[in-house]
Design a protein around this motif. Sequence first.
Motif, PDB file in Angstrom:
ATOM      1  N   PHE A  59      -0.444 -20.967  36.385  1.00 51.31           N
ATOM      2  CA  PHE A  59      -1.374 -21.742  35.558  1.00 51.31           C
ATOM      3  C   PHE A  59      -1.819 -23.009  36.282  1.00 51.31           C
ATOM      4  CE2 PHE A  59      -2.474 -25.032  32.567  1.00 51.31           C
ATOM      5  CZ  PHE A  59      -3.330 -24.385  31.697  1.00 51.31           C
ATOM      6  N   PHE A  60      -0.865 -23.814  36.753  1.00 52.64           N
ATOM      7  CA  PHE A  60      -1.227 -25.109  37.333  1.00 52.64           C
ATOM      8  C   PHE A  60      -1.908 -24.985  38.691  1.00 52.64           C
ATOM      9  CE2 PHE A  60       1.961 -26.713  34.249  1.00 52.64           C
ATOM     10  CZ  PHE A  60       1.080 -27.505  33.527  1.00 52.64           C
ATOM     11  N   VAL A  61      -1.523 -24.016  39.497  1.00 59.32           N
ATOM     12  CA  VAL A  61      -2.213 -23.844  40.777  1.00 59.32           C
ATOM     13  C   VAL A  61      -3.653 -23.411  40.525  1.00 59.32           C
ATOM     14  CG1 VAL A  61      -2.277 -22.568  42.941  1.00 59.32           C
ATOM     15  CG2 VAL A  61      -0.109 -23.397  42.077  1.00 59.32           C
ATOM     16  N   THR A  62      -3.864 -22.491  39.583  1.00 57.53           N
ATOM     17  CA  THR A  62      -5.223 -22.069  39.243  1.00 57.53           C
ATOM     18  C   THR A  62      -6.023 -23.241  38.694  1.00 57.53           C
ATOM     19  OG1 THR A  62      -4.413 -19.845  38.719  1.00 57.53           O
ATOM     20  CG2 THR A  62      -6.597 -20.425  37.892  1.00 57.53           C
ATOM     21  N   VAL A 102      -4.699 -23.177  47.618  1.00 59.70           N
ATOM     22  CA  VAL A 102      -4.859 -21.739  47.852  1.00 59.70           C
ATOM     23  C   VAL A 102      -3.626 -21.189  48.578  1.00 59.70           C
ATOM     24  CG1 VAL A 102      -6.207 -20.019  49.128  1.00 59.70           C
ATOM     25  CG2 VAL A 102      -7.379 -21.761  47.771  1.00 59.70           C
ATOM     26  N   MET A 103      -3.126 -21.946  49.560  1.00 62.62           N
ATOM     27  CA  MET A 103      -1.958 -21.487  50.307  1.00 62.62           C
ATOM     28  C   MET A 103      -0.682 -21.478  49.450  1.00 62.62           C
ATOM     29  SD  MET A 103      -3.135 -20.588  53.153  1.00 62.62           S
ATOM     30  CE  MET A 103      -1.678 -20.316  54.094  1.00 62.62           C
ATOM     31  N   SER A 104      -0.645 -22.277  48.397  1.00 69.02           N
ATOM     32  CA  SER A 104       0.542 -22.281  47.540  1.00 69.02           C
ATOM     33  C   SER A 104       0.406 -21.300  46.377  1.00 69.02           C
ATOM     34  CB  SER A 104       0.809 -23.697  47.003  1.00 69.02           C
ATOM     35  OG  SER A 104      -0.175 -24.070  46.066  1.00 69.02           O
ATOM     36  N   TYR A 105      -0.691 -20.546  46.335  1.00 72.23           N
ATOM     37  CA  TYR A 105      -0.925 -19.618  45.237  1.00 72.23           C
ATOM     38  C   TYR A 105       0.035 -18.434  45.336  1.00 72.23           C
ATOM     39  CZ  TYR A 105      -3.716 -17.940  41.372  1.00 72.23           C
ATOM     40  OH  TYR A 105      -4.136 -17.567  40.119  1.00 72.23           O
ATOM     41  N   PRO A 106       0.836 -18.197  44.313  1.00 75.30           N
ATOM     42  CA  PRO A 106       1.841 -17.128  44.377  1.00 75.30           C
ATOM     43  C   PRO A 106       1.277 -15.742  44.679  1.00 75.30           C
ATOM     44  CG  PRO A 106       2.302 -18.567  42.531  1.00 75.30           C
ATOM     45  CD  PRO A 106       0.966 -18.981  43.082  1.00 75.30           C
ATOM     46  N   HIS A 117      10.301 -17.499  44.784  1.00 75.06           N
ATOM     47  CA  HIS A 117      11.593 -18.157  44.779  1.00 75.06           C
ATOM     48  C   HIS A 117      11.894 -18.648  43.362  1.00 75.06           C
ATOM     49  CE1 HIS A 117       8.352 -20.886  45.768  1.00 75.06           C
ATOM     50  NE2 HIS A 117       9.022 -21.824  45.165  1.00 75.06           N
ATOM     51  N   THR A 118      13.138 -18.848  43.109  1.00 78.27           N
ATOM     52  CA  THR A 118      13.540 -19.276  41.771  1.00 78.27           C
ATOM     53  C   THR A 118      14.070 -20.701  41.836  1.00 78.27           C
ATOM     54  OG1 THR A 118      15.681 -18.287  42.136  1.00 78.27           O
ATOM     55  CG2 THR A 118      14.070 -16.947  40.961  1.00 78.27           C
ATOM     56  N   LEU A 119      13.185 -21.637  41.714  1.00 76.29           N
ATOM     57  CA  LEU A 119      13.545 -23.049  41.777  1.00 76.29           C
ATOM     58  C   LEU A 119      13.534 -23.698  40.407  1.00 76.29           C
ATOM     59  CD1 LEU A 119      11.479 -24.095  44.917  1.00 76.29           C
ATOM     60  CD2 LEU A 119      13.926 -23.658  44.781  1.00 76.29           C
ATOM     61  N   GLY A 120      13.512 -22.920  39.361  1.00 79.02           N
ATOM     62  CA  GLY A 120      13.478 -23.494  38.016  1.00 79.02           C
ATOM     63  C   GLY A 120      12.211 -24.310  37.818  1.00 79.02           C
ATOM     64  N   PRO A 121      12.325 -25.448  37.158  1.00 80.94           N
ATOM     65  CA  PRO A 121      11.132 -26.256  36.887  1.00 80.94           C
ATOM     66  C   PRO A 121      10.518 -26.833  38.159  1.00 80.94           C
ATOM     67  CG  PRO A 121      13.105 -27.419  36.181  1.00 80.94           C
ATOM     68  CD  PRO A 121      13.524 -26.029  36.576  1.00 80.94           C
ATOM     69  N   PHE A 122      11.281 -26.889  39.260  1.00 80.36           N
ATOM     70  CA  PHE A 122      10.728 -27.399  40.512  1.00 80.36           C
ATOM     71  C   PHE A 122       9.685 -26.448  41.089  1.00 80.36           C
ATOM     72  CE2 PHE A 122      14.918 -29.363  40.136  1.00 80.36           C
ATOM     73  CZ  PHE A 122      14.527 -30.699  40.151  1.00 80.36           C
ATOM     74  N   MET A 123       9.591 -25.260  40.506  1.00 80.45           N
ATOM     75  CA  MET A 123       8.600 -24.292  40.945  1.00 80.45           C
ATOM     76  C   MET A 123       7.190 -24.736  40.550  1.00 80.45           C
ATOM     77  SD  MET A 123       8.293 -20.285  39.904  1.00 80.45           S
ATOM     78  CE  MET A 123       9.293 -19.459  41.109  1.00 80.45           C
ATOM     79  N   GLU A 127       2.681 -28.907  41.010  1.00 81.47           N
ATOM     80  CA  GLU A 127       1.331 -28.530  40.612  1.00 81.47           C
ATOM     81  C   GLU A 127       0.932 -29.211  39.302  1.00 81.47           C
ATOM     82  OE1 GLU A 127       3.508 -26.274  41.843  1.00 81.47           O
ATOM     83  OE2 GLU A 127       2.446 -25.713  43.671  1.00 81.47           O
ATOM     84  N   PHE A 128       1.895 -29.400  38.396  1.00 79.43           N
ATOM     85  CA  PHE A 128       1.616 -30.104  37.142  1.00 79.43           C
ATOM     86  C   PHE A 128       1.189 -31.539  37.432  1.00 79.43           C
ATOM     87  CE2 PHE A 128       3.386 -32.898  33.782  1.00 79.43           C
ATOM     88  CZ  PHE A 128       2.499 -32.550  32.761  1.00 79.43           C
TER      89      PHE A 128
END
Length: 143
Positions: A59-62, A102-106, A117-123, A127-128
């Motif tokens: 959501f936030f990257v988009t 764009v490069m950080s887009y999953p 990766h599973t970084l919890g809220p740090f994921m 972006e927020f």
Amino acid sequence: MNFQKIKQEPLKLTLLVFTIAVIISVIMVYVVTSFFTPPVGPGQHMTGFNWFNFSLRIFFVTFNIVFLVALLLVYLGMYLRIKARFTLGLMIFIAVLLMQSVMSYPLLHFAFGYSAHTLGPFMFIPEFLESIALTIFFYLSVE
């Protein structure tokens, strides 16, 4: 909707871009969570994968990509009117931020076979925070 009239009102234009960004982001979250599964390589296990945090990241990257494209268009219009080097510099800065988003887009990571990766809220927190900054920057740019 008269776009020229909205261009004269920065708050309305910012809310319009914000709404468009939210709609596109929600659509992308739906598409990604409905049609894609995280790739898992040989011998890897997807334990602890958190779809909620992953969806927030999508959501936030988009959202950020939509705002960066809108900002790039705002500054392109300014540059075409005034031809200031500072404006050109801002356009380059925004283009670099756009490339970073764009490069950080999953989905790009999935396309090249990397698992999330599973970084919890740090994921999604970076972006927020970028989303908040871009919303403010957009408003100040059209004011």
